[in-house]
Write a protein that holds these residues in place. Structure first.
Motif, PDB file in Angstrom:
ATOM      1  N   GLU A   1      37.680  52.408  45.014  1.00  0.00           N
ATOM      2  CA  GLU A   1      37.439  52.944  43.672  1.00  0.00           C
ATOM      3  C   GLU A   1      38.706  52.866  42.822  1.00  0.00           C
ATOM      4  N   HIS A   2      39.844  53.104  43.452  1.00  0.00           N
ATOM      5  CA  HIS A   2      41.116  52.967  42.738  1.00  0.00           C
ATOM      6  C   HIS A   2      41.349  51.512  42.335  1.00  0.00           C
ATOM      7  N   ALA A   3      41.036  50.578  43.234  1.00  0.00           N
ATOM      8  CA  ALA A   3      41.171  49.152  42.921  1.00  0.00           C
ATOM      9  C   ALA A   3      40.269  48.764  41.757  1.00  0.00           C
ATOM     10  N   LEU A   4      39.075  49.339  41.734  1.00  0.00           N
ATOM     11  CA  LEU A   4      38.138  49.043  40.649  1.00  0.00           C
ATOM     12  C   LEU A   4      38.688  49.545  39.308  1.00  0.00           C
ATOM     13  N   ARG A   5      39.278  50.721  39.308  1.00  0.00           N
ATOM     14  CA  ARG A   5      39.889  51.249  38.075  1.00  0.00           C
ATOM     15  C   ARG A   5      41.040  50.361  37.631  1.00  0.00           C
ATOM     16  N   ASP A   6      41.850  49.907  38.588  1.00  0.00           N
ATOM     17  CA  ASP A   6      42.946  48.997  38.260  1.00  0.00           C
ATOM     18  C   ASP A   6      42.409  47.703  37.654  1.00  0.00           C
ATOM     19  N   ALA A   7      41.315  47.204  38.239  1.00  0.00           N
ATOM     20  CA  ALA A   7      40.723  45.965  37.741  1.00  0.00           C
ATOM     21  C   ALA A   7      40.284  46.113  36.282  1.00  0.00           C
ATOM     22  N   LYS A   8      39.639  47.226  35.967  1.00  0.00           N
ATOM     23  CA  LYS A   8      39.197  47.463  34.584  1.00  0.00           C
ATOM     24  C   LYS A   8      40.395  47.482  33.637  1.00  0.00           C
ATOM     25  N   THR A   9      41.448  48.181  34.044  1.00  0.00           N
ATOM     26  CA  THR A   9      42.641  48.277  33.196  1.00  0.00           C
ATOM     27  C   THR A   9      43.261  46.915  32.958  1.00  0.00           C
ATOM     28  N   GLU A  10      43.400  46.140  34.030  1.00  0.00           N
ATOM     29  CA  GLU A  10      44.067  44.839  33.909  1.00  0.00           C
ATOM     30  C   GLU A  10      43.213  43.819  33.164  1.00  0.00           C
ATOM     31  N   ILE A  11      41.899  43.887  33.347  1.00  0.00           N
ATOM     32  CA  ILE A  11      41.016  42.966  32.628  1.00  0.00           C
ATOM     33  C   ILE A  11      41.141  43.164  31.124  1.00  0.00           C
TER      34      ILE A  11
ATOM     35  N   GLU B   1      28.815  48.735  38.931  1.00  0.00           N
ATOM     36  CA  GLU B   1      30.176  48.897  38.432  1.00  0.00           C
ATOM     37  C   GLU B   1      30.857  47.533  38.274  1.00  0.00           C
ATOM     38  N   VAL B   2      30.577  46.628  39.189  1.00  0.00           N
ATOM     39  CA  VAL B   2      31.163  45.291  39.114  1.00  0.00           C
ATOM     40  C   VAL B   2      30.533  44.502  37.970  1.00  0.00           C
ATOM     41  N   LEU B   3      29.255  44.667  37.767  1.00  0.00           N
ATOM     42  CA  LEU B   3      28.586  44.004  36.638  1.00  0.00           C
ATOM     43  C   LEU B   3      29.178  44.476  35.309  1.00  0.00           C
ATOM     44  N   GLN B   4      29.572  45.736  35.242  1.00  0.00           N
ATOM     45  CA  GLN B   4      30.240  46.241  34.040  1.00  0.00           C
ATOM     46  C   GLN B   4      31.580  45.538  33.817  1.00  0.00           C
ATOM     47  N   LEU B   5      32.297  45.262  34.917  1.00  0.00           N
ATOM     48  CA  LEU B   5      33.550  44.502  34.809  1.00  0.00           C
ATOM     49  C   LEU B   5      33.296  43.125  34.198  1.00  0.00           C
ATOM     50  N   LEU B   6      32.273  42.466  34.700  1.00  0.00           N
ATOM     51  CA  LEU B   6      31.961  41.122  34.197  1.00  0.00           C
ATOM     52  C   LEU B   6      31.598  41.163  32.717  1.00  0.00           C
ATOM     53  N   ALA B   7      30.889  42.201  32.322  1.00  0.00           N
ATOM     54  CA  ALA B   7      30.444  42.319  30.930  1.00  0.00           C
ATOM     55  C   ALA B   7      31.611  42.551  29.979  1.00  0.00           C
ATOM     56  N   MET B   8      32.663  43.212  30.441  1.00  0.00           N
ATOM     57  CA  MET B   8      33.796  43.523  29.563  1.00  0.00           C
ATOM     58  C   MET B   8      34.878  42.442  29.569  1.00  0.00           C
ATOM     59  N   LYS B   9      34.685  41.406  30.366  1.00  0.00           N
ATOM     60  CA  LYS B   9      35.682  40.346  30.480  1.00  0.00           C
ATOM     61  C   LYS B   9      35.949  39.675  29.138  1.00  0.00           C
TER      62      LYS B   9
ATOM     63  N   GLU C   1      36.801  36.755  26.519  1.00  0.00           N
ATOM     64  CA  GLU C   1      36.236  35.408  26.510  1.00  0.00           C
ATOM     65  C   GLU C   1      37.127  34.386  27.203  1.00  0.00           C
ATOM     66  N   SER C   2      38.432  34.538  27.085  1.00  0.00           N
ATOM     67  CA  SER C   2      39.342  33.515  27.615  1.00  0.00           C
ATOM     68  C   SER C   2      39.805  33.782  29.045  1.00  0.00           C
ATOM     69  N   LEU C   3      39.430  34.905  29.640  1.00  0.00           N
ATOM     70  CA  LEU C   3      39.915  35.281  30.966  1.00  0.00           C
ATOM     71  C   LEU C   3      39.056  34.665  32.066  1.00  0.00           C
ATOM     72  N   HIS C   4      39.721  34.017  33.034  1.00  0.00           N
ATOM     73  CA  HIS C   4      39.038  33.540  34.237  1.00  0.00           C
ATOM     74  C   HIS C   4      39.000  34.681  35.250  1.00  0.00           C
ATOM     75  N   LEU C   5      37.807  34.941  35.795  1.00  0.00           N
ATOM     76  CA  LEU C   5      37.632  36.029  36.757  1.00  0.00           C
ATOM     77  C   LEU C   5      37.042  35.444  38.030  1.00  0.00           C
ATOM     78  N   VAL C   6      37.744  35.663  39.163  1.00  0.00           N
ATOM     79  CA  VAL C   6      37.328  35.096  40.445  1.00  0.00           C
ATOM     80  C   VAL C   6      36.993  36.233  41.403  1.00  0.00           C
ATOM     81  N   LEU C   7      35.818  36.172  42.033  1.00  0.00           N
ATOM     82  CA  LEU C   7      35.374  37.190  42.985  1.00  0.00           C
ATOM     83  C   LEU C   7      35.164  36.540  44.344  1.00  0.00           C
ATOM     84  N   THR C   8      35.715  37.139  45.404  1.00  0.00           N
ATOM     85  CA  THR C   8      35.559  36.555  46.728  1.00  0.00           C
ATOM     86  C   THR C   8      34.901  37.547  47.685  1.00  0.00           C
TER      87      THR C   8
END
Length: 208
Positions: free
Chosen positions: A118-128, A154-162, A164-171
């Motif tokens: 959950e902390h990583a997810l919050r960091d991801a939102k901030t950095e995105i 929650e991850v779908l929300q990350l994708l929605a807020m990305k 336009e120019s940012l490349h986002l990679v999920l593994t």
């Protein structure tokens, strides 16, 4: 862009040689595509999902892009890519945010893994949303979903807020169909053979 710089040097030399510069400028416009941030998913049961993402990050870094890797599961282990990133400087950063292996964890430890994810997810939102990066790799985020540490919505929300120019990679294995549907590029790694099944131990520089 570094390629553009090389092309400019080439233009100067060819111009002195009488090359048609107007034709070159038109060709250069075709050579430099408009930046479109992609959503990329590496999944499947085969080895190489993180490795491929890091290779992509290396290519992006080589082109002058700023790359951030957020590792949702890995933690407390000195992988080779961490040492490499330290040498690459501030434009290629890896952060280990996980608590280590999740499979077969005890109930007592599950809360720690969930809090870390959950902390990583919050960091991801901030950095995105920070505008500091051209590519962000969310390493093993699919595992975090699979093991119920974070929710797919929650991850779908990350994708929605990305941006336009940012490349986002999920593994990670078992990428959810909802994420695959949102992606521009999806690759499934399929295991054919694996040295561990032949009794060969993990090799430095290959597994870690």
């Amino acid at each position: 862009m570094r390629d553009a710089s090389r092309q400019d040097k080439w233009l100067a030399s060819e111009k002195n040689a009488g090359y048609n510069t107007n034709k070159y400028k038109k060709e250069r416009m075709n050579y430099m595509p408009e930046t479109k941030g992609l959503i990329i998913v590496n999944t499947g049961n085969g080895k190489g999902k993180t490795t491929a993402a890091l290779g992509l990050g290396l290519r992006a870094w080589g082109q002058g892009l700023r790359v951030l890797v957020l590792q949702f599961i890995k933690g407390n282990w000195k992988y080779g890519e961490l040492q490499a990133a330290e040498r690459m400087g501030a434009d290629f950063v890896i952060r280990q945010l996980g608590e280590g292996f999740v499979r077969n964890i005890k109930d007592d430890d599950r809360a720690d893994h969930k809090a870390a994810a959950e902390h990583a997810l919050r960091d991801a939102k901030t950095e995105i949303m920070s505008g500091k990066w051209d590519m962000i790799i969310l390493d093993e985020i699919n595992y975090a979903i699979m093991f119920g540490l974070i929710q797919v919505d929650e991850v779908l929300q990350l994708l929605a807020m990305k941006p336009e120019s940012l490349h986002l990679v999920l593994t990670g294995r078992e990428a959810r169909q909802e994420i695959i549907d949102k992606a521009d590029l999806v690759t499934e790694m399929k295991e054919i053979k694996h040295p561990l099944k032949q009794g060969i131990k993990a090799q430095k520089g290959i597994e870690y």
